[in-house]
Write an enzyme that holds these catalytic residues in place. Sequence first.
Site, PDB file in Angstrom:
ATOM      1  N   HIS A 108       0.919  -1.369   0.413  1.00 23.81           N
ATOM      2  CA  HIS A 108       0.421  -0.462   0.062  1.00 23.81           C
ATOM      3  C   HIS A 108       1.112   1.474  -0.024  1.00 23.81           C
ATOM      4  CE1 HIS A 108      -3.120   2.661   0.892  1.00 23.81           C
ATOM      5  NE2 HIS A 108      -4.415   1.881   1.237  1.00 23.81           N
TER       6      HIS A 108
ATOM      7  N   GLY B 118       6.017  21.532  10.655  1.00 24.18           N
ATOM      8  CA  GLY B 118       7.052  20.972  11.450  1.00 24.18           C
ATOM      9  C   GLY B 118       8.294  20.867  10.061  1.00 24.18           C
TER      10      GLY B 118
ATOM     11  N   HIS C 214      10.290  13.253   9.595  1.00 22.70           N
ATOM     12  CA  HIS C 214      10.545  12.646  11.102  1.00 22.70           C
ATOM     13  C   HIS C 214      11.866  11.635  10.259  1.00 22.70           C
ATOM     14  CE1 HIS C 214      11.573   9.272  14.261  1.00 22.70           C
ATOM     15  NE2 HIS C 214      10.611  10.559  14.995  1.00 22.70           N
ATOM     16  N   PRO C 215      12.875  11.739  10.567  1.00 20.69           N
ATOM     17  CA  PRO C 215      13.417  10.309  10.878  1.00 20.69           C
ATOM     18  C   PRO C 215      13.411   8.556  10.267  1.00 20.69           C
ATOM     19  CG  PRO C 215      14.304  11.158  12.526  1.00 20.69           C
ATOM     20  CD  PRO C 215      13.227  11.867  12.050  1.00 20.69           C
ATOM     21  N   THR C 216      12.569   8.373  11.480  1.00 17.64           N
ATOM     22  CA  THR C 216      12.120   6.818  10.724  1.00 17.64           C
ATOM     23  C   THR C 216      10.831   7.004  11.162  1.00 17.64           C
ATOM     24  OG1 THR C 216      11.899   7.263  13.025  1.00 17.64           O
ATOM     25  CG2 THR C 216      14.147   5.981  12.169  1.00 17.64           C
TER      26      THR C 216
ATOM     27  N   GLY D 204       8.501   9.433   9.723  1.00 14.10           N
ATOM     28  CA  GLY D 204       8.031  10.075   8.157  1.00 14.10           C
ATOM     29  C   GLY D 204       7.163  11.095   8.164  1.00 14.10           C
TER      30      GLY D 204
END
Length: 307
Positions: A83, A165, A170-172, A174
């Site tokens: 998905h 933001g 966000h680094p992990t 998303g």
Amino acid sequence: MAKRLIECVPNFSEGRRKDVIESIVAPFKATKGCYLFDYRADEDHNRLVVSLVGEPEAIGDALVEAALTARDAIDMNAHQGGHPRIGAVDVIPFTPISNITMEECVTLSHDFGRRYQAETAIPVYFYEEAALRPERQRLEVIRKGQYEVLKDEARTNPDRHPDLGGPGLHPTAGATVIGARKFLVAFNVNLATKDVNVAKEIANAVRASKGGFCHVKGIGLALEERGLVQVSMNIVDYEKNALYRVLETIRMEAARWGVSVVETEIYGMVPAAAVLDSAAYYMQVAGFDPKQVIELKLLEMMGDDDR
């Protein structure tokens, strides 16, 4: 004062690890005023779909708690699934049910989005009725290229910066897409073939962006564990695009390849009218009225009783 009630169907990018799934849904079970109607995880999609109804404040509290769990447990850099997705908490839509308008759900989306970003550090995009840019009304525009492309473009391309933001993701975990919309029916049709190109061609034939049904979004996926393929769809206005009409078009298109329909799936909750409309069609019930369904008539009568 009558309670305000909304529906919320958050989607999480986890459909395989049962312990993580249970940890994510735990706040929805425990929060007063938030009612967990349904949750389903799909291993091929690698996705969890949760159906909630309740008061906006209670749902908001539970969502933040669940999002923190998902953020810490899901690394999008390692995530794989059928998905489309851009984040550990991929999408959070709000739909008005009673004593609340669509305009109020838009305000709710924006207010919740600010709280969500502040408490989770996950960037936010707004979509559908809550979109801040016209092109971002469509979820597929925000998701273009999925996480793998967006994690770079959200940092370098101003047109793809998050609404809250950014720049960057966000680094992990998303990013998360938040918005307000009408009731949506997640409707899948599974086909008896392993050739995913058949499903992709049929998805192109029925989805709005390729000239198909005006309120249908669809993609073709392989269900590798089952040896099938799937036309996975969102019917964003079931009153204008009936499920039976979409299904019969898919059946007709599949016949061109000598492929049959194995089954259909309705993922999550569905309005009664969407199912009854198709039931009346297939049963050839003349002049059918949903008020003939005793449970629906009783609910209507109970709603009209002010005692």
